[in-house]
Design a protein around this motif. Sequence first.
Motif, short mmCIF file in Angstrom:
data_model
loop_
_atom_site.label_atom_id
_atom_site.label_comp_id
_atom_site.label_asym_id
_atom_site.label_seq_id
_atom_site.Cartn_x
_atom_site.Cartn_y
_atom_site.Cartn_z
N TRP A 86 48.21 29.55 45.00
CA TRP A 86 47.03 30.33 45.33
C TRP A 86 45.76 29.56 44.98
O TRP A 86 44.85 29.42 45.79
CB TRP A 86 47.08 31.66 44.56
CG TRP A 86 46.08 32.70 44.98
CD1 TRP A 86 46.30 33.73 45.83
CD2 TRP A 86 44.72 32.81 44.56
NE1 TRP A 86 45.16 34.48 45.97
CE2 TRP A 86 44.17 33.93 45.20
CE3 TRP A 86 43.91 32.06 43.71
CZ2 TRP A 86 42.85 34.34 45.02
CZ3 TRP A 86 42.59 32.46 43.52
CH2 TRP A 86 42.07 33.58 44.18
N TYR A 89 42.99 28.10 47.48
CA TYR A 89 41.63 28.61 47.41
C TYR A 89 40.61 27.49 47.27
O TYR A 89 39.50 27.57 47.81
CB TYR A 89 41.51 29.59 46.23
CG TYR A 89 40.28 30.46 46.30
CD1 TYR A 89 40.24 31.57 47.12
CD2 TYR A 89 39.15 30.14 45.54
CE1 TYR A 89 39.11 32.36 47.21
CE2 TYR A 89 38.01 30.93 45.62
CZ TYR A 89 38.00 32.04 46.45
OH TYR A 89 36.87 32.82 46.54
N LYS A 137 40.14 33.00 53.09
CA LYS A 137 39.54 33.28 51.79
C LYS A 137 39.70 34.75 51.42
O LYS A 137 40.17 35.10 50.34
CB LYS A 137 38.06 32.91 51.84
CG LYS A 137 37.28 33.22 50.59
CD LYS A 137 35.90 32.66 50.72
CE LYS A 137 35.01 33.14 49.61
NZ LYS A 137 33.67 32.54 49.72
N LEU A 142 42.10 36.33 48.41
CA LEU A 142 41.51 37.15 47.34
C LEU A 142 42.13 38.54 47.32
O LEU A 142 42.52 39.05 46.28
CB LEU A 142 40.00 37.28 47.56
CG LEU A 142 39.13 36.16 47.05
CD1 LEU A 142 37.71 36.34 47.55
CD2 LEU A 142 39.15 36.13 45.53
N ILE A 176 44.22 40.17 44.17
CA ILE A 176 43.66 41.28 43.40
C ILE A 176 44.47 42.55 43.61
O ILE A 176 44.73 43.31 42.67
CB ILE A 176 42.19 41.55 43.78
CG1 ILE A 176 41.36 40.28 43.62
CG2 ILE A 176 41.62 42.69 42.98
CD1 ILE A 176 41.07 39.88 42.21
N VAL A 188 36.59 43.15 45.88
CA VAL A 188 37.12 41.83 46.20
C VAL A 188 36.26 41.13 47.25
O VAL A 188 35.90 39.96 47.11
CB VAL A 188 38.56 41.95 46.74
CG1 VAL A 188 39.01 40.65 47.37
CG2 VAL A 188 39.50 42.36 45.63
N GLY A 205 34.12 37.76 46.86
CA GLY A 205 34.43 36.58 47.67
C GLY A 205 33.23 36.09 48.47
O GLY A 205 33.06 34.89 48.67
N TRP A 214 30.12 36.75 41.82
CA TRP A 214 30.48 37.77 40.84
C TRP A 214 29.30 38.64 40.45
O TRP A 214 29.47 39.79 40.06
CB TRP A 214 31.11 37.14 39.60
CG TRP A 214 30.17 36.29 38.80
CD1 TRP A 214 29.99 34.95 38.92
CD2 TRP A 214 29.30 36.72 37.76
NE1 TRP A 214 29.05 34.53 38.05
CE2 TRP A 214 28.60 35.59 37.30
CE3 TRP A 214 29.02 37.96 37.16
CZ2 TRP A 214 27.65 35.64 36.29
CZ3 TRP A 214 28.07 38.01 36.14
CH2 TRP A 214 27.40 36.87 35.71
#
Lengths: 76, 350
Positions: free
Chosen positions: B28, B32, B67, B71, B75, B154, B158, B162
Amino acid sequence: MKSIKVLGTGCANCRNTIALVEAVAREKGVAISLEKIEDLPAIMAYGVMSTPGVVIDGTVVHAGGVPTRSKVEGWL
Amino acid sequence: MSAVPIEMADRRKLIQWLLGISVATVAWFIAYSQLSDFAEWLVGLLGLSRQTHFGEAMHFFLYDTPKVLLLLTGIVFVMGIIQTFFAPERTRALLSGKREGVGNVLAASLGIVTPFCSCSAVPLFIGFLSAGVPLGVTLSFLISAPMVNEVALVLLFGMFGWQVAALYLGMGLLIAIVAGLVIGKLKMERFLEDWVQKILAGQTAHPVDEKFSWLQRFQAGRNHVREIVGKVWPYILLGIALGAGIHGFVPEDFMASFMGRDVWWAVPAAVVLGVPMYTNAAGIIPIVEALLGKGAALGTVLAFMMAVIALSAPEMIILRKALKPTLIATFAGVVAVGIMLVGYVFNWLL
Protein backbone atom coordinates in the motif's frame (compact mmCIF):
# COMPACT_ATOMS: atom_id res chain seq x y z
CA MET A 1 -41.16 -25.95 13.96
CA LYS A 2 -39.09 -22.92 14.78
CA SER A 3 -40.70 -19.52 14.70
CA ILE A 4 -38.26 -17.00 13.28
CA LYS A 5 -38.93 -13.28 13.10
CA VAL A 6 -36.76 -10.81 11.25
CA LEU A 7 -37.05 -7.28 12.62
CA GLY A 8 -36.32 -4.42 10.27
CA THR A 9 -37.77 -1.34 8.66
CA GLY A 10 -37.26 -2.69 5.17
CA CYS A 11 -33.73 -1.71 4.12
CA ALA A 12 -31.48 -3.88 1.96
CA ASN A 13 -29.81 -5.53 4.96
CA CYS A 14 -33.17 -6.69 6.28
CA ARG A 15 -34.11 -8.25 2.95
CA ASN A 16 -30.71 -9.95 2.75
CA THR A 17 -31.17 -11.39 6.23
CA ILE A 18 -34.54 -12.90 5.32
CA ALA A 19 -33.15 -14.38 2.11
CA LEU A 20 -30.23 -15.90 4.01
CA VAL A 21 -32.43 -17.47 6.70
CA GLU A 22 -34.73 -18.91 4.03
CA ALA A 23 -31.83 -20.32 2.03
CA VAL A 24 -30.17 -21.98 5.01
CA ALA A 25 -33.46 -23.46 6.24
CA ARG A 26 -34.17 -24.90 2.80
CA GLU A 27 -30.66 -26.37 2.54
CA LYS A 28 -30.89 -28.02 5.93
CA GLY A 29 -34.50 -29.07 5.47
CA VAL A 30 -35.56 -27.39 8.70
CA ALA A 31 -39.22 -26.36 8.90
CA ILE A 32 -39.54 -22.74 9.97
CA SER A 33 -42.23 -20.11 10.05
CA LEU A 34 -40.61 -16.91 8.92
CA GLU A 35 -42.18 -13.58 9.74
CA LYS A 36 -41.11 -10.06 8.90
CA ILE A 37 -41.73 -7.37 11.50
CA GLU A 38 -41.68 -3.86 10.06
CA ASP A 39 -43.76 -2.02 12.63
CA LEU A 40 -41.46 0.21 14.68
CA PRO A 41 -43.23 -0.05 18.04
CA ALA A 42 -43.21 -3.86 17.64
CA ILE A 43 -39.48 -3.83 16.86
CA MET A 44 -38.82 -1.65 19.87
CA ALA A 45 -40.85 -3.97 22.06
CA TYR A 46 -38.10 -6.56 21.52
CA GLY A 47 -35.54 -4.03 22.65
CA VAL A 48 -33.62 -4.20 19.39
CA MET A 49 -31.84 -0.94 18.54
CA SER A 50 -29.95 -1.72 15.39
CA THR A 51 -31.75 -3.55 12.65
CA PRO A 52 -31.94 -6.12 11.19
CA GLY A 53 -32.60 -8.17 14.29
CA VAL A 54 -33.52 -11.84 14.50
CA VAL A 55 -35.88 -13.40 17.03
CA ILE A 56 -36.15 -17.18 17.40
CA ASP A 57 -39.02 -18.60 19.49
CA GLY A 58 -39.39 -15.29 21.27
CA THR A 59 -35.71 -14.69 22.08
CA VAL A 60 -33.57 -12.05 20.40
CA VAL A 61 -30.50 -13.87 19.06
CA HIS A 62 -29.03 -11.21 16.81
CA ALA A 63 -29.09 -7.48 16.15
CA GLY A 64 -27.27 -5.02 13.94
CA GLY A 65 -26.41 -6.14 10.44
CA VAL A 66 -26.76 -9.24 8.33
CA PRO A 67 -25.77 -12.31 10.39
CA THR A 68 -23.01 -14.54 9.07
CA ARG A 69 -23.98 -17.76 7.34
CA SER A 70 -22.35 -19.92 10.00
CA LYS A 71 -24.34 -18.11 12.66
CA VAL A 72 -27.61 -18.81 10.89
CA GLU A 73 -26.61 -22.45 10.47
CA GLY A 74 -25.98 -22.59 14.21
CA TRP A 75 -29.53 -21.45 14.97
CA LEU A 76 -31.22 -24.07 12.81
CA MET B 1 -12.66 -32.85 21.75
CA SER B 2 -13.86 -31.25 18.55
CA ALA B 3 -13.10 -27.79 19.90
CA VAL B 4 -9.35 -28.27 19.56
CA PRO B 5 -9.05 -28.69 15.74
CA ILE B 6 -11.37 -25.72 15.20
CA GLU B 7 -9.18 -23.60 17.42
CA MET B 8 -6.09 -24.72 15.48
CA ALA B 9 -7.74 -23.81 12.19
CA ASP B 10 -8.70 -20.39 13.55
CA ARG B 11 -5.17 -19.86 14.74
CA ARG B 12 -3.78 -20.67 11.31
CA LYS B 13 -6.28 -18.31 9.70
CA LEU B 14 -5.32 -15.57 12.13
CA ILE B 15 -1.64 -15.98 11.23
CA GLN B 16 -2.54 -15.83 7.53
CA TRP B 17 -4.45 -12.62 8.19
CA LEU B 18 -1.54 -11.05 10.06
CA LEU B 19 0.89 -11.97 7.28
CA GLY B 20 -1.54 -10.75 4.64
CA ILE B 21 -2.07 -7.44 6.41
CA SER B 22 1.71 -6.89 6.76
CA VAL B 23 2.31 -7.54 3.06
CA ALA B 24 -0.68 -5.43 2.05
CA THR B 25 0.48 -2.53 4.25
CA VAL B 26 3.94 -2.47 2.65
CA ALA B 27 2.45 -2.77 -0.85
CA TRP B 28 0.00 0.00 0.00
CA PHE B 29 2.71 2.46 1.02
CA ILE B 30 4.85 1.66 -2.02
CA ALA B 31 1.88 2.11 -4.36
CA TYR B 32 0.84 5.36 -2.64
CA SER B 33 4.32 6.87 -3.02
CA GLN B 34 4.37 6.12 -6.77
CA LEU B 35 1.01 7.67 -7.70
CA SER B 36 2.30 10.74 -9.47
CA ASP B 37 4.86 8.84 -11.54
CA PHE B 38 2.27 6.23 -12.35
CA ALA B 39 -0.19 8.80 -13.72
CA GLU B 40 2.58 10.52 -15.66
CA TRP B 41 3.63 7.20 -17.14
CA LEU B 42 0.09 6.22 -18.12
CA VAL B 43 -0.55 9.59 -19.77
CA GLY B 44 2.67 9.16 -21.72
CA LEU B 45 1.69 5.63 -22.65
CA LEU B 46 -1.60 6.89 -24.08
CA GLY B 47 0.36 9.32 -26.23
CA LEU B 48 -1.21 12.37 -24.59
CA SER B 49 0.40 15.61 -23.60
CA ARG B 50 -0.42 17.45 -20.38
CA GLN B 51 -0.31 20.68 -22.38
CA THR B 52 -3.69 19.80 -23.93
CA HIS B 53 -7.05 20.09 -22.12
CA PHE B 54 -7.75 16.40 -22.58
CA GLY B 55 -4.29 15.30 -21.47
CA GLU B 56 -4.55 17.39 -18.30
CA ALA B 57 -8.01 16.00 -17.56
CA MET B 58 -6.75 12.42 -18.08
CA HIS B 59 -3.83 13.07 -15.74
CA PHE B 60 -6.22 14.32 -13.05
CA PHE B 61 -8.34 11.19 -13.48
CA LEU B 62 -5.44 8.72 -13.54
CA TYR B 63 -3.80 10.31 -10.51
CA ASP B 64 -6.91 10.72 -8.36
CA THR B 65 -8.61 7.38 -9.00
CA PRO B 66 -5.93 5.05 -7.59
CA LYS B 67 -5.15 7.52 -4.82
CA VAL B 68 -8.72 7.75 -3.61
CA LEU B 69 -9.32 4.01 -3.91
CA LEU B 70 -6.12 3.22 -1.98
CA LEU B 71 -6.96 5.64 0.82
CA LEU B 72 -10.53 4.49 0.98
CA THR B 73 -9.69 0.79 1.15
CA GLY B 74 -7.11 1.34 3.87
CA ILE B 75 -9.21 3.58 6.11
CA VAL B 76 -12.44 1.64 5.62
CA PHE B 77 -10.67 -1.59 6.61
CA VAL B 78 -9.33 0.01 9.78
CA MET B 79 -12.76 1.53 10.53
CA GLY B 80 -14.38 -1.88 10.11
CA ILE B 81 -12.06 -3.23 12.81
CA ILE B 82 -12.60 -0.25 15.12
CA GLN B 83 -16.37 -0.60 14.81
CA THR B 84 -16.26 -4.13 16.24
CA PHE B 85 -15.32 -2.51 19.56
CA PHE B 86 -18.41 -0.27 19.57
CA ALA B 87 -21.69 -2.14 19.22
CA PRO B 88 -24.69 0.19 19.57
CA GLU B 89 -25.55 -1.55 22.85
CA ARG B 90 -22.11 -0.76 24.21
CA THR B 91 -22.35 2.86 23.11
CA ARG B 92 -25.69 3.18 24.81
CA ALA B 93 -24.28 1.71 28.01
CA LEU B 94 -21.41 4.22 27.84
CA LEU B 95 -23.83 7.10 27.40
CA SER B 96 -26.56 6.23 29.87
CA GLY B 97 -26.37 8.19 33.05
CA LYS B 98 -23.95 10.74 31.58
CA ARG B 99 -24.67 14.37 32.35
CA GLU B 100 -25.33 16.83 29.54
CA GLY B 101 -22.13 18.48 28.42
CA VAL B 102 -19.79 15.54 29.00
CA GLY B 103 -22.49 13.31 27.53
CA ASN B 104 -22.79 15.45 24.38
CA VAL B 105 -19.05 15.38 23.74
CA LEU B 106 -18.89 11.62 24.28
CA ALA B 107 -22.01 11.03 22.16
CA ALA B 108 -20.66 13.05 19.24
CA SER B 109 -17.35 11.15 19.36
CA LEU B 110 -19.04 7.76 19.60
CA GLY B 111 -21.22 8.74 16.63
CA ILE B 112 -18.16 8.42 14.42
CA VAL B 113 -17.16 4.89 15.43
CA THR B 114 -20.48 3.20 16.21
CA PRO B 115 -21.76 1.16 13.28
CA PHE B 116 -25.39 1.39 12.24
CA CYS B 117 -27.24 1.69 8.96
CA SER B 118 -29.43 4.72 8.36
CA CYS B 119 -32.64 2.71 8.56
CA SER B 120 -31.77 1.98 12.21
CA ALA B 121 -31.78 5.66 13.13
CA VAL B 122 -35.21 5.57 14.79
CA PRO B 123 -34.79 2.29 16.72
CA LEU B 124 -31.41 3.54 17.88
CA PHE B 125 -32.85 6.88 18.89
CA ILE B 126 -35.56 5.24 20.99
CA GLY B 127 -33.19 2.63 22.37
CA PHE B 128 -30.95 5.40 23.68
CA LEU B 129 -33.79 7.41 25.19
CA SER B 130 -35.29 4.36 26.88
CA ALA B 131 -31.96 3.62 28.56
CA GLY B 132 -32.02 7.07 30.13
CA VAL B 133 -29.75 8.88 27.68
CA PRO B 134 -31.01 12.51 27.60
CA LEU B 135 -32.64 13.76 24.38
CA GLY B 136 -29.93 16.33 23.67
CA VAL B 137 -27.16 13.75 24.12
CA THR B 138 -28.98 11.29 21.85
CA LEU B 139 -29.30 13.97 19.18
CA SER B 140 -25.58 14.79 19.43
CA PHE B 141 -24.99 11.15 18.53
CA LEU B 142 -27.50 11.15 15.69
CA ILE B 143 -26.07 14.33 14.17
CA SER B 144 -22.42 13.38 14.30
CA ALA B 145 -22.95 9.84 12.97
CA PRO B 146 -23.87 10.85 9.41
CA MET B 147 -22.16 14.23 9.37
CA VAL B 148 -18.66 13.13 10.30
CA ASN B 149 -18.51 10.59 7.54
CA GLU B 150 -15.46 8.36 7.17
CA VAL B 151 -15.60 8.40 3.38
CA ALA B 152 -15.75 12.21 3.36
CA LEU B 153 -12.90 12.36 5.85
CA VAL B 154 -10.72 10.12 3.69
CA LEU B 155 -11.43 12.08 0.53
CA LEU B 156 -10.79 15.44 2.18
CA PHE B 157 -7.53 14.12 3.59
CA GLY B 158 -6.45 12.71 0.23
CA MET B 159 -7.29 15.81 -1.76
CA PHE B 160 -6.70 18.74 0.57
CA GLY B 161 -4.37 17.40 3.24
CA TRP B 162 -4.75 16.70 6.93
CA GLN B 163 -5.49 20.28 7.99
CA VAL B 164 -8.73 20.42 6.04
CA ALA B 165 -9.68 16.89 7.13
CA ALA B 166 -9.03 17.80 10.79
CA LEU B 167 -11.00 21.02 10.45
CA TYR B 168 -13.93 19.11 8.96
CA LEU B 169 -13.75 16.55 11.78
CA GLY B 170 -13.53 19.24 14.46
CA MET B 171 -16.31 21.37 13.00
CA GLY B 172 -18.60 18.37 12.50
CA LEU B 173 -18.11 17.33 16.13
CA LEU B 174 -18.66 20.90 17.30
CA ILE B 175 -21.97 21.19 15.43
CA ALA B 176 -23.15 17.85 16.86
CA ILE B 177 -22.16 18.82 20.42
CA VAL B 178 -23.59 22.34 20.36
CA ALA B 179 -26.80 21.38 18.53
CA GLY B 180 -27.40 18.60 21.09
CA LEU B 181 -26.73 20.98 23.97
CA VAL B 182 -29.11 23.60 22.56
CA ILE B 183 -31.93 21.10 22.00
CA GLY B 184 -31.32 19.64 25.47
CA LYS B 185 -31.66 23.13 26.99
CA LEU B 186 -34.94 23.68 25.13
CA LYS B 187 -36.50 20.69 26.99
CA MET B 188 -38.31 19.33 23.96
CA GLU B 189 -39.13 15.84 25.26
CA ARG B 190 -42.86 16.55 24.87
CA PHE B 191 -42.38 16.77 21.11
CA LEU B 192 -41.63 13.06 20.83
CA GLU B 193 -44.43 11.04 19.24
CA ASP B 194 -46.86 9.50 21.72
CA TRP B 195 -45.91 5.88 21.07
CA VAL B 196 -42.27 6.76 21.77
CA GLN B 197 -43.20 8.27 25.12
CA LYS B 198 -45.13 5.13 25.99
CA ILE B 199 -42.10 2.94 25.30
CA LEU B 200 -39.94 5.26 27.36
CA ALA B 201 -42.21 4.75 30.32
CA GLY B 202 -42.07 0.98 29.91
CA GLN B 203 -39.30 -1.57 29.72
CA THR B 204 -35.68 -1.08 28.81
CA ALA B 205 -34.12 -3.21 26.14
CA HIS B 206 -31.98 -6.24 26.80
CA PRO B 207 -28.66 -6.13 25.03
CA VAL B 208 -27.39 -8.73 22.62
CA ASP B 209 -23.86 -9.24 23.80
CA GLU B 210 -21.33 -10.42 21.28
CA LYS B 211 -17.67 -11.21 21.78
CA PHE B 212 -15.30 -10.81 18.88
CA SER B 213 -12.04 -12.67 18.33
CA TRP B 214 -9.30 -10.90 16.39
CA LEU B 215 -9.98 -13.18 13.46
CA GLN B 216 -13.59 -11.98 13.44
CA ARG B 217 -12.47 -8.35 13.73
CA PHE B 218 -10.26 -8.72 10.65
CA GLN B 219 -13.10 -10.39 8.80
CA ALA B 220 -15.39 -7.53 9.84
CA GLY B 221 -12.82 -5.12 8.39
CA ARG B 222 -12.82 -7.00 5.11
CA ASN B 223 -16.62 -7.09 5.00
CA HIS B 224 -16.70 -3.37 5.67
CA VAL B 225 -14.39 -2.78 2.69
CA ARG B 226 -16.59 -4.96 0.49
CA GLU B 227 -19.71 -3.17 1.62
CA ILE B 228 -18.50 0.45 1.51
CA VAL B 229 -15.92 0.44 -1.26
CA GLY B 230 -18.04 -1.99 -3.25
CA LYS B 231 -20.92 0.47 -3.05
CA VAL B 232 -19.22 3.82 -3.53
CA TRP B 233 -16.59 3.14 -6.19
CA PRO B 234 -18.90 3.92 -9.15
CA TYR B 235 -19.77 7.29 -7.57
CA ILE B 236 -16.13 8.00 -6.97
CA LEU B 237 -15.17 7.19 -10.56
CA LEU B 238 -18.06 9.30 -11.82
CA GLY B 239 -17.13 12.13 -9.46
CA ILE B 240 -13.48 12.01 -10.47
CA ALA B 241 -14.38 11.88 -14.17
CA LEU B 242 -16.63 14.96 -13.78
CA GLY B 243 -13.97 16.61 -11.67
CA ALA B 244 -11.38 15.84 -14.34
CA GLY B 245 -13.61 17.41 -16.98
CA ILE B 246 -14.03 20.57 -14.89
CA HIS B 247 -10.31 20.61 -14.14
CA GLY B 248 -9.32 20.28 -17.77
CA PHE B 249 -11.89 22.42 -19.54
CA VAL B 250 -13.52 25.03 -17.28
CA PRO B 251 -11.60 28.34 -17.34
CA GLU B 252 -9.77 29.54 -14.23
CA ASP B 253 -11.81 31.72 -11.84
CA PHE B 254 -15.05 30.74 -13.51
CA MET B 255 -16.60 29.69 -10.19
CA ALA B 256 -15.36 32.69 -8.25
CA SER B 257 -18.25 34.87 -9.40
CA PHE B 258 -20.95 32.79 -7.69
CA MET B 259 -19.18 30.35 -5.35
CA GLY B 260 -16.27 32.52 -4.29
CA ARG B 261 -15.51 33.57 -0.74
CA ASP B 262 -16.55 37.16 -1.36
CA VAL B 263 -20.10 36.16 -2.25
CA TRP B 264 -21.78 36.46 1.16
CA TRP B 265 -25.00 34.66 0.26
CA ALA B 266 -23.22 31.64 -1.26
CA VAL B 267 -23.07 29.70 2.04
CA PRO B 268 -26.79 29.83 2.93
CA ALA B 269 -27.67 29.18 -0.70
CA ALA B 270 -25.46 26.09 -0.66
CA VAL B 271 -27.19 24.77 2.48
CA VAL B 272 -30.67 25.37 1.04
CA LEU B 273 -29.66 23.64 -2.19
CA GLY B 274 -28.18 20.70 -0.29
CA VAL B 275 -31.22 19.70 1.79
CA PRO B 276 -33.45 18.11 -0.88
CA MET B 277 -30.47 16.25 -2.35
CA TYR B 278 -29.47 12.83 -1.23
CA THR B 279 -26.18 11.57 -2.51
CA ASN B 280 -23.09 10.41 -0.76
CA ALA B 281 -19.90 12.29 -0.15
CA ALA B 282 -18.02 9.96 -2.46
CA GLY B 283 -19.35 11.48 -5.64
CA ILE B 284 -19.28 15.09 -4.51
CA ILE B 285 -15.77 15.55 -3.18
CA PRO B 286 -13.86 14.88 -6.41
CA ILE B 287 -16.07 17.53 -8.02
CA VAL B 288 -15.37 19.78 -5.05
CA GLU B 289 -11.65 19.46 -5.68
CA ALA B 290 -12.05 20.55 -9.26
CA LEU B 291 -14.46 23.38 -8.39
CA LEU B 292 -12.00 24.75 -5.86
CA GLY B 293 -9.31 24.87 -8.50
CA LYS B 294 -11.63 27.11 -10.49
CA GLY B 295 -12.23 29.64 -7.73
CA ALA B 296 -15.02 28.17 -5.59
CA ALA B 297 -14.56 28.71 -1.85
CA LEU B 298 -13.95 25.66 0.34
CA GLY B 299 -16.39 26.72 3.07
CA THR B 300 -19.23 27.16 0.62
CA VAL B 301 -18.63 23.78 -0.96
CA LEU B 302 -18.23 22.03 2.40
CA ALA B 303 -21.44 23.60 3.71
CA PHE B 304 -23.18 22.20 0.66
CA MET B 305 -21.70 18.76 1.30
CA MET B 306 -22.61 18.75 5.00
CA ALA B 307 -26.16 19.86 4.21
CA VAL B 308 -26.50 17.05 1.70
CA ILE B 309 -25.29 14.46 4.19
CA ALA B 310 -26.72 15.62 7.53
CA LEU B 311 -29.92 17.43 6.59
CA SER B 312 -31.27 15.33 3.76
CA ALA B 313 -35.02 15.19 3.31
CA PRO B 314 -35.18 11.34 3.44
CA GLU B 315 -33.43 11.39 6.83
CA MET B 316 -36.04 13.85 8.12
CA ILE B 317 -38.84 11.63 6.87
CA ILE B 318 -37.38 8.66 8.76
CA LEU B 319 -37.07 10.71 11.95
CA ARG B 320 -40.62 12.02 11.54
CA LYS B 321 -41.85 8.59 12.71
CA ALA B 322 -40.58 9.36 16.18
CA LEU B 323 -40.41 13.15 16.40
CA LYS B 324 -43.19 15.71 16.13
CA PRO B 325 -42.82 18.47 13.49
CA THR B 326 -41.77 21.10 16.04
CA LEU B 327 -38.82 19.01 17.16
CA ILE B 328 -37.86 18.12 13.57
CA ALA B 329 -37.95 21.80 12.62
CA THR B 330 -35.82 22.76 15.63
CA PHE B 331 -33.37 19.97 14.86
CA ALA B 332 -33.08 21.01 11.20
CA GLY B 333 -32.83 24.69 12.11
CA VAL B 334 -30.09 24.24 14.70
CA VAL B 335 -28.04 21.97 12.44
CA ALA B 336 -28.50 24.30 9.44
CA VAL B 337 -27.26 27.28 11.43
CA GLY B 338 -24.28 25.22 12.58
CA ILE B 339 -23.42 24.21 9.03
CA MET B 340 -23.64 27.80 7.82
CA LEU B 341 -21.30 28.92 10.57
CA VAL B 342 -18.85 26.21 9.55
CA GLY B 343 -19.09 27.40 5.96
CA TYR B 344 -18.24 30.97 6.95
CA VAL B 345 -15.42 29.83 9.26
CA PHE B 346 -13.81 27.76 6.48
CA ASN B 347 -14.13 30.61 3.99
CA TRP B 348 -12.60 33.00 6.47
CA LEU B 349 -9.75 30.69 7.56
CA LEU B 350 -8.65 29.30 4.20
